[in-house]
Design a protein around this motif. Structure first.
Motif, PDB file in Angstrom:
ATOM      1  N   ILE A 285     -47.897  -2.743 -42.766  1.00 26.73           N
ATOM      2  CA  ILE A 285     -47.417  -3.722 -41.792  1.00 26.73           C
ATOM      3  C   ILE A 285     -46.200  -4.383 -42.415  1.00 26.73           C
ATOM      4  O   ILE A 285     -46.228  -4.783 -43.576  1.00 26.73           O
ATOM      5  N   GLU A 286     -45.125  -4.453 -41.643  1.00 27.37           N
ATOM      6  CA  GLU A 286     -43.888  -5.068 -42.132  1.00 27.37           C
ATOM      7  C   GLU A 286     -43.552  -6.264 -41.258  1.00 27.37           C
ATOM      8  O   GLU A 286     -43.814  -6.272 -40.064  1.00 27.37           O
ATOM      9  N   LEU A 287     -42.954  -7.239 -41.895  1.00 25.24           N
ATOM     10  CA  LEU A 287     -42.595  -8.489 -41.242  1.00 25.24           C
ATOM     11  C   LEU A 287     -41.138  -8.775 -41.546  1.00 25.24           C
ATOM     12  O   LEU A 287     -40.733  -8.751 -42.710  1.00 25.24           O
TER      13      LEU A 287
ATOM     14  N   PHE B 238     -24.089  -1.911 -57.315  1.00 29.85           N
ATOM     15  CA  PHE B 238     -23.152  -1.718 -56.206  1.00 29.85           C
ATOM     16  C   PHE B 238     -21.900  -2.538 -56.475  1.00 29.85           C
ATOM     17  O   PHE B 238     -21.987  -3.668 -56.940  1.00 29.85           O
ATOM     18  N   THR B 239     -20.742  -1.951 -56.166  1.00 31.84           N
ATOM     19  CA  THR B 239     -19.505  -2.714 -56.316  1.00 31.84           C
ATOM     20  C   THR B 239     -19.401  -3.760 -55.211  1.00 31.84           C
ATOM     21  O   THR B 239     -18.874  -4.841 -55.441  1.00 31.84           O
ATOM     22  N   GLN B 240     -19.914  -3.434 -54.033  1.00 32.02           N
ATOM     23  CA  GLN B 240     -20.009  -4.376 -52.921  1.00 32.02           C
ATOM     24  C   GLN B 240     -21.273  -4.049 -52.147  1.00 32.02           C
ATOM     25  O   GLN B 240     -21.683  -2.888 -52.084  1.00 32.02           O
ATOM     26  N   TYR B 241     -21.878  -5.052 -51.539  1.00 28.54           N
ATOM     27  CA  TYR B 241     -23.038  -4.796 -50.682  1.00 28.54           C
ATOM     28  C   TYR B 241     -23.180  -5.921 -49.667  1.00 28.54           C
ATOM     29  O   TYR B 241     -22.721  -7.040 -49.869  1.00 28.54           O
ATOM     30  N   ARG B 242     -23.814  -5.561 -48.576  1.00 26.30           N
ATOM     31  CA  ARG B 242     -24.081  -6.524 -47.520  1.00 26.30           C
ATOM     32  C   ARG B 242     -25.520  -6.299 -47.063  1.00 26.30           C
ATOM     33  O   ARG B 242     -25.890  -5.190 -46.642  1.00 26.30           O
ATOM     34  N   ILE B 243     -26.348  -7.341 -47.133  1.00 28.27           N
ATOM     35  CA  ILE B 243     -27.742  -7.230 -46.718  1.00 28.27           C
ATOM     36  C   ILE B 243     -27.793  -7.212 -45.193  1.00 28.27           C
ATOM     37  O   ILE B 243     -27.265  -8.103 -44.538  1.00 28.27           O
ATOM     38  N   GLN B 244     -28.437  -6.182 -44.651  1.00 29.79           N
ATOM     39  CA  GLN B 244     -28.551  -6.070 -43.209  1.00 29.79           C
ATOM     40  C   GLN B 244     -29.911  -6.530 -42.702  1.00 29.79           C
ATOM     41  O   GLN B 244     -30.014  -7.114 -41.636  1.00 29.79           O
ATOM     42  N   LYS B 245     -30.955  -6.248 -43.470  1.00 32.26           N
ATOM     43  CA  LYS B 245     -32.298  -6.593 -43.020  1.00 32.26           C
ATOM     44  C   LYS B 245     -33.227  -6.670 -44.230  1.00 32.26           C
ATOM     45  O   LYS B 245     -33.095  -5.892 -45.164  1.00 32.26           O
ATOM     46  N   ILE B 246     -34.168  -7.616 -44.187  1.00 32.18           N
ATOM     47  CA  ILE B 246     -35.187  -7.733 -45.241  1.00 32.18           C
ATOM     48  C   ILE B 246     -36.546  -7.717 -44.565  1.00 32.18           C
ATOM     49  O   ILE B 246     -36.787  -8.457 -43.615  1.00 32.18           O
ATOM     50  N   GLN B 247     -37.427  -6.868 -45.081  1.00 30.57           N
ATOM     51  CA  GLN B 247     -38.788  -6.806 -44.560  1.00 30.57           C
ATOM     52  C   GLN B 247     -39.777  -7.022 -45.684  1.00 30.57           C
ATOM     53  O   GLN B 247     -39.613  -6.504 -46.777  1.00 30.57           O
ATOM     54  N   GLN B 248     -40.804  -7.792 -45.375  1.00 31.95           N
ATOM     55  CA  GLN B 248     -41.913  -8.013 -46.300  1.00 31.95           C
ATOM     56  C   GLN B 248     -42.995  -7.019 -45.909  1.00 31.95           C
ATOM     57  O   GLN B 248     -43.436  -7.000 -44.765  1.00 31.95           O
ATOM     58  N   GLN B 249     -43.413  -6.163 -46.848  1.00 34.65           N
ATOM     59  CA  GLN B 249     -44.365  -5.094 -46.561  1.00 34.65           C
ATOM     60  C   GLN B 249     -45.754  -5.434 -47.089  1.00 34.65           C
ATOM     61  O   GLN B 249     -45.901  -5.928 -48.199  1.00 34.65           O
ATOM     62  N   TYR B 250     -46.739  -5.106 -46.285  1.00 35.23           N
ATOM     63  CA  TYR B 250     -48.138  -5.178 -46.688  1.00 35.23           C
ATOM     64  C   TYR B 250     -48.680  -3.756 -46.645  1.00 35.23           C
ATOM     65  O   TYR B 250     -49.179  -3.310 -45.618  1.00 35.23           O
ATOM     66  N   PRO B 251     -48.555  -2.993 -47.751  1.00 32.87           N
ATOM     67  CA  PRO B 251     -48.997  -1.597 -47.727  1.00 32.87           C
ATOM     68  C   PRO B 251     -50.512  -1.476 -47.849  1.00 32.87           C
ATOM     69  O   PRO B 251     -51.163  -2.266 -48.552  1.00 32.87           O
TER      70      PRO B 251
ATOM     71  N   PHE C 210     -50.804 -11.045 -40.833  1.00 29.64           N
ATOM     72  CA  PHE C 210     -50.654 -11.964 -39.709  1.00 29.64           C
ATOM     73  C   PHE C 210     -50.735 -13.426 -40.137  1.00 29.64           C
ATOM     74  O   PHE C 210     -50.337 -14.314 -39.394  1.00 29.64           O
ATOM     75  N   GLN C 211     -51.218 -13.668 -41.348  1.00 26.58           N
ATOM     76  CA  GLN C 211     -51.168 -15.026 -41.904  1.00 26.58           C
ATOM     77  C   GLN C 211     -49.923 -15.225 -42.763  1.00 26.58           C
ATOM     78  O   GLN C 211     -49.691 -16.306 -43.268  1.00 26.58           O
ATOM     79  N   ASN C 212     -49.159 -14.134 -42.967  1.00 28.06           N
ATOM     80  CA  ASN C 212     -47.919 -14.163 -43.745  1.00 28.06           C
ATOM     81  C   ASN C 212     -48.157 -14.692 -45.163  1.00 28.06           C
ATOM     82  O   ASN C 212     -47.420 -15.543 -45.654  1.00 28.06           O
ATOM     83  N   LEU C 213     -49.190 -14.178 -45.815  1.00 29.84           N
ATOM     84  CA  LEU C 213     -49.548 -14.631 -47.159  1.00 29.84           C
ATOM     85  C   LEU C 213     -48.663 -13.977 -48.217  1.00 29.84           C
ATOM     86  O   LEU C 213     -48.298 -12.812 -48.105  1.00 29.84           O
ATOM     87  N   MET C 214     -48.329 -14.729 -49.240  1.00 29.44           N
ATOM     88  CA  MET C 214     -47.556 -14.225 -50.375  1.00 29.44           C
ATOM     89  C   MET C 214     -48.551 -13.752 -51.436  1.00 29.44           C
ATOM     90  O   MET C 214     -49.136 -14.560 -52.146  1.00 29.44           O
ATOM     91  N   LEU C 215     -48.745 -12.459 -51.532  1.00 30.93           N
ATOM     92  CA  LEU C 215     -49.733 -11.879 -52.434  1.00 30.93           C
ATOM     93  C   LEU C 215     -49.052 -10.965 -53.445  1.00 30.93           C
ATOM     94  O   LEU C 215     -47.952 -10.469 -53.199  1.00 30.93           O
ATOM     95  N   PRO C 216     -49.705 -10.706 -54.583  1.00 32.27           N
ATOM     96  CA  PRO C 216     -49.056  -9.914 -55.639  1.00 32.27           C
ATOM     97  C   PRO C 216     -48.807  -8.446 -55.279  1.00 32.27           C
ATOM     98  O   PRO C 216     -48.014  -7.784 -55.929  1.00 32.27           O
ATOM     99  N   TYR C 217     -49.455  -7.906 -54.262  1.00 35.53           N
ATOM    100  CA  TYR C 217     -49.256  -6.502 -53.916  1.00 35.53           C
ATOM    101  C   TYR C 217     -48.197  -6.275 -52.838  1.00 35.53           C
ATOM    102  O   TYR C 217     -47.901  -5.125 -52.519  1.00 35.53           O
ATOM    103  N   ILE C 218     -47.618  -7.321 -52.282  1.00 36.20           N
ATOM    104  CA  ILE C 218     -46.614  -7.113 -51.239  1.00 36.20           C
ATOM    105  C   ILE C 218     -45.339  -6.523 -51.832  1.00 36.20           C
ATOM    106  O   ILE C 218     -45.097  -6.601 -53.037  1.00 36.20           O
TER     107      ILE C 218
END
Length: 194
Positions: A91-93, A116-129, A143-151
Protein backbone atom coordinates in the motif's frame (compact mmCIF):
# COMPACT_ATOMS: atom_id res chain seq x y z
CA UNK A 1 45.99 -14.62 -26.08
CA UNK A 2 42.73 -16.35 -27.08
CA UNK A 3 41.82 -16.79 -23.42
CA UNK A 4 42.15 -13.04 -22.83
CA UNK A 5 39.81 -12.28 -25.73
CA UNK A 6 37.23 -14.73 -24.40
CA UNK A 7 37.56 -13.35 -20.88
CA UNK A 8 37.20 -9.78 -22.13
CA UNK A 9 34.15 -10.68 -24.25
CA UNK A 10 32.44 -12.41 -21.31
CA UNK A 11 33.24 -9.47 -19.05
CA UNK A 12 31.72 -6.96 -21.50
CA UNK A 13 28.58 -9.08 -21.87
CA UNK A 14 28.13 -9.43 -18.11
CA UNK A 15 28.57 -5.68 -17.58
CA UNK A 16 25.98 -4.99 -20.27
CA UNK A 17 23.49 -7.36 -18.61
CA UNK A 18 24.04 -5.73 -15.22
CA UNK A 19 23.54 -2.24 -16.62
CA UNK A 20 20.30 -3.15 -18.37
CA UNK A 21 18.94 -4.91 -15.28
CA UNK A 22 18.62 -1.56 -13.51
CA UNK A 23 16.06 -0.22 -16.01
CA UNK A 24 12.40 -0.44 -15.23
CA UNK A 25 10.23 -0.65 -18.29
CA UNK A 26 6.94 0.04 -16.60
CA UNK A 27 3.65 1.03 -18.18
CA UNK A 28 0.44 1.70 -16.38
CA UNK A 29 -2.93 1.41 -18.12
CA UNK A 30 -6.32 2.31 -16.74
CA UNK A 31 -8.70 -0.65 -16.88
CA UNK A 32 -12.34 -1.34 -16.15
CA UNK A 33 -13.45 -2.68 -12.79
CA UNK A 34 -14.46 -5.93 -14.49
CA UNK A 35 -10.83 -6.47 -15.66
CA UNK A 36 -9.45 -6.26 -12.10
CA UNK A 37 -8.67 -9.62 -10.37
CA UNK A 38 -11.81 -10.86 -8.60
CA UNK A 39 -10.03 -11.76 -5.36
CA UNK A 40 -8.46 -8.27 -5.15
CA UNK A 41 -11.79 -6.64 -5.93
CA UNK A 42 -13.49 -8.53 -3.11
CA UNK A 43 -10.70 -7.48 -0.75
CA UNK A 44 -11.06 -3.82 -1.75
CA UNK A 45 -14.85 -3.88 -1.36
CA UNK A 46 -14.44 -5.34 2.11
CA UNK A 47 -11.70 -2.98 3.36
CA UNK A 48 -12.37 0.37 1.72
CA UNK A 49 -14.92 2.45 3.53
CA UNK A 50 -15.39 6.12 2.65
CA UNK A 51 -13.00 5.81 -0.32
CA UNK A 52 -13.65 8.19 -3.20
CA UNK A 53 -12.57 8.29 -6.84
CA UNK A 54 -11.57 4.63 -7.02
CA UNK A 55 -9.73 3.89 -10.26
CA UNK A 56 -8.25 0.62 -11.46
CA UNK A 57 -4.95 0.13 -13.28
CA UNK A 58 -2.90 -2.67 -14.78
CA UNK A 59 0.83 -2.16 -14.46
CA UNK A 60 3.32 -4.10 -16.54
CA UNK A 61 7.07 -3.87 -16.27
CA UNK A 62 10.02 -5.90 -17.44
CA UNK A 63 9.62 -8.36 -14.57
CA UNK A 64 5.94 -8.79 -13.69
CA UNK A 65 2.35 -7.66 -14.09
CA UNK A 66 0.43 -6.18 -11.20
CA UNK A 67 -2.86 -4.43 -10.55
CA UNK A 68 -3.43 -1.20 -8.67
CA UNK A 69 -6.47 0.48 -7.19
CA UNK A 70 -6.00 4.21 -6.62
CA UNK A 71 -8.35 6.26 -4.47
CA UNK A 72 -8.75 9.10 -2.00
CA UNK A 73 -9.57 8.38 1.62
CA UNK A 74 -9.55 10.89 4.46
CA UNK A 75 -8.08 13.55 2.13
CA UNK A 76 -5.06 11.34 1.34
CA UNK A 77 -4.20 9.59 -1.95
CA UNK A 78 -3.61 5.86 -1.72
CA UNK A 79 -2.52 3.14 -4.10
CA UNK A 80 -3.11 -0.52 -3.24
CA UNK A 81 -1.11 -2.97 -5.35
CA UNK A 82 -1.97 -6.63 -5.99
CA UNK A 83 -0.25 -9.38 -7.95
CA UNK A 84 -1.96 -11.26 -10.81
CA UNK A 85 -3.61 -13.67 -8.37
CA UNK A 86 -5.13 -10.80 -6.38
CA UNK A 87 -2.77 -11.07 -3.39
CA UNK A 88 -1.90 -7.77 -1.67
CA UNK A 89 1.71 -6.66 -2.32
CA UNK A 90 1.88 -3.17 -0.83
CA UNK A 91 0.00 0.00 0.00
CA UNK A 92 1.44 3.36 -1.00
CA UNK A 93 0.48 6.78 0.26
CA UNK A 94 1.31 10.01 -1.56
CA UNK A 95 3.19 12.34 0.79
CA UNK A 96 5.19 15.58 0.78
CA UNK A 97 8.79 16.12 1.96
CA UNK A 98 7.52 17.69 5.19
CA UNK A 99 5.90 14.34 6.10
CA UNK A 100 9.31 12.59 6.27
CA UNK A 101 11.42 12.87 9.46
CA UNK A 102 14.12 15.55 9.01
CA UNK A 103 17.15 13.28 9.53
CA UNK A 104 15.84 10.67 7.07
CA UNK A 105 15.02 13.30 4.44
CA UNK A 106 18.46 14.90 4.77
CA UNK A 107 20.09 11.48 4.13
CA UNK A 108 17.92 11.09 1.03
CA UNK A 109 18.88 14.55 -0.22
CA UNK A 110 22.57 13.80 0.40
CA UNK A 111 22.32 10.65 -1.71
CA UNK A 112 20.53 12.49 -4.54
CA UNK A 113 23.03 15.37 -4.52
CA UNK A 114 26.01 12.97 -4.68
CA UNK A 115 24.58 10.85 -7.50
CA UNK A 116 22.91 13.44 -9.75
CA UNK A 117 24.26 16.68 -11.16
CA UNK A 118 20.68 18.01 -11.10
CA UNK A 119 17.40 16.52 -9.94
CA UNK A 120 13.81 17.49 -9.42
CA UNK A 121 11.50 15.52 -7.11
CA UNK A 122 8.26 14.71 -8.88
CA UNK A 123 6.51 12.45 -6.39
CA UNK A 124 7.14 10.85 -2.98
CA UNK A 125 5.29 7.78 -1.79
CA UNK A 126 5.38 6.12 1.60
CA UNK A 127 5.22 2.34 1.12
CA UNK A 128 3.83 -0.29 3.45
CA UNK A 129 5.12 -3.53 1.89
CA UNK A 130 3.61 -6.89 2.78
CA UNK A 131 6.54 -8.91 4.01
CA UNK A 132 7.03 -10.09 7.54
CA UNK A 133 3.68 -8.62 8.59
CA UNK A 134 0.32 -9.99 7.54
CA UNK A 135 -1.96 -8.11 5.17
CA UNK A 136 -4.43 -7.10 7.89
CA UNK A 137 -1.71 -5.35 9.90
CA UNK A 138 -0.40 -3.58 6.78
CA UNK A 139 -3.87 -2.28 5.90
CA UNK A 140 -4.49 -1.06 9.44
CA UNK A 141 -1.09 0.66 9.68
CA UNK A 142 -1.31 2.25 6.23
CA UNK A 143 -4.76 3.74 6.79
CA UNK A 144 -3.59 5.14 10.13
CA UNK A 145 -0.49 6.54 8.37
CA UNK A 146 1.84 5.17 11.06
CA UNK A 147 5.59 5.78 10.92
CA UNK A 148 7.04 2.29 11.41
CA UNK A 149 10.57 0.90 10.96
CA UNK A 150 9.61 -1.32 8.00
CA UNK A 151 8.13 1.40 5.77
CA UNK A 152 9.92 2.52 2.62
CA UNK A 153 10.03 5.81 0.73
CA UNK A 154 9.85 5.75 -3.06
CA UNK A 155 10.94 9.01 -4.65
CA UNK A 156 10.26 9.58 -8.33
CA UNK A 157 12.72 12.14 -9.71
CA UNK A 158 13.70 13.67 -12.98
CA UNK A 159 17.46 13.56 -12.69
CA UNK A 160 20.55 14.30 -14.71
CA UNK A 161 23.67 12.18 -14.40
CA UNK A 162 25.98 12.58 -17.40
CA UNK A 163 23.79 13.57 -20.31
CA UNK A 164 20.19 14.71 -20.34
CA UNK A 165 17.43 14.17 -17.87
CA UNK A 166 15.79 10.80 -17.24
CA UNK A 167 13.18 9.60 -14.83
CA UNK A 168 14.29 7.45 -11.89
CA UNK A 169 12.64 5.64 -9.00
CA UNK A 170 14.79 5.76 -5.88
CA UNK A 171 13.89 3.58 -2.90
CA UNK A 172 14.95 4.41 0.66
CA UNK A 173 14.23 2.68 3.96
CA UNK A 174 12.54 4.35 6.94
CA UNK A 175 15.87 5.78 8.17
CA UNK A 176 16.61 7.40 4.80
CA UNK A 177 19.25 4.88 3.73
CA UNK A 178 19.47 4.09 0.01
CA UNK A 179 18.09 0.71 -1.10
CA UNK A 180 17.53 0.72 -4.86
CA UNK A 181 17.70 2.92 -7.97
CA UNK A 182 15.85 2.12 -11.17
CA UNK A 183 15.61 4.11 -14.35
CA UNK A 184 12.06 4.19 -15.63
CA UNK A 185 10.34 5.10 -18.83
CA UNK A 186 8.37 8.33 -19.03
CA UNK A 187 4.60 8.08 -18.53
CA UNK A 188 2.54 6.50 -21.26
CA UNK A 189 0.95 9.11 -23.52
CA UNK A 190 -0.48 6.71 -26.11
CA UNK A 191 -3.91 8.23 -25.59
CA UNK A 192 -2.79 11.63 -26.95
CA UNK A 193 -3.53 12.11 -30.63
CA UNK A 194 -1.41 14.45 -32.72
Amino acid sequence: MANRKIFFTVLVLLCGCWASAQKKYEREYRIKKSQFPKKALEYIDEKLEDARRIRFYKETDSIKTSYEAKFKKDRLKYSVEFNEEGVLEDIELLIRPIDIPDDAFSKMNDYLEKNFTQYRIQKIQQQYPVGENDAETIVKNAFQNLMLPYIKYEIIISGKKDRGFAQYEVLFNADGNFENLRKSLPPNYDHVLY
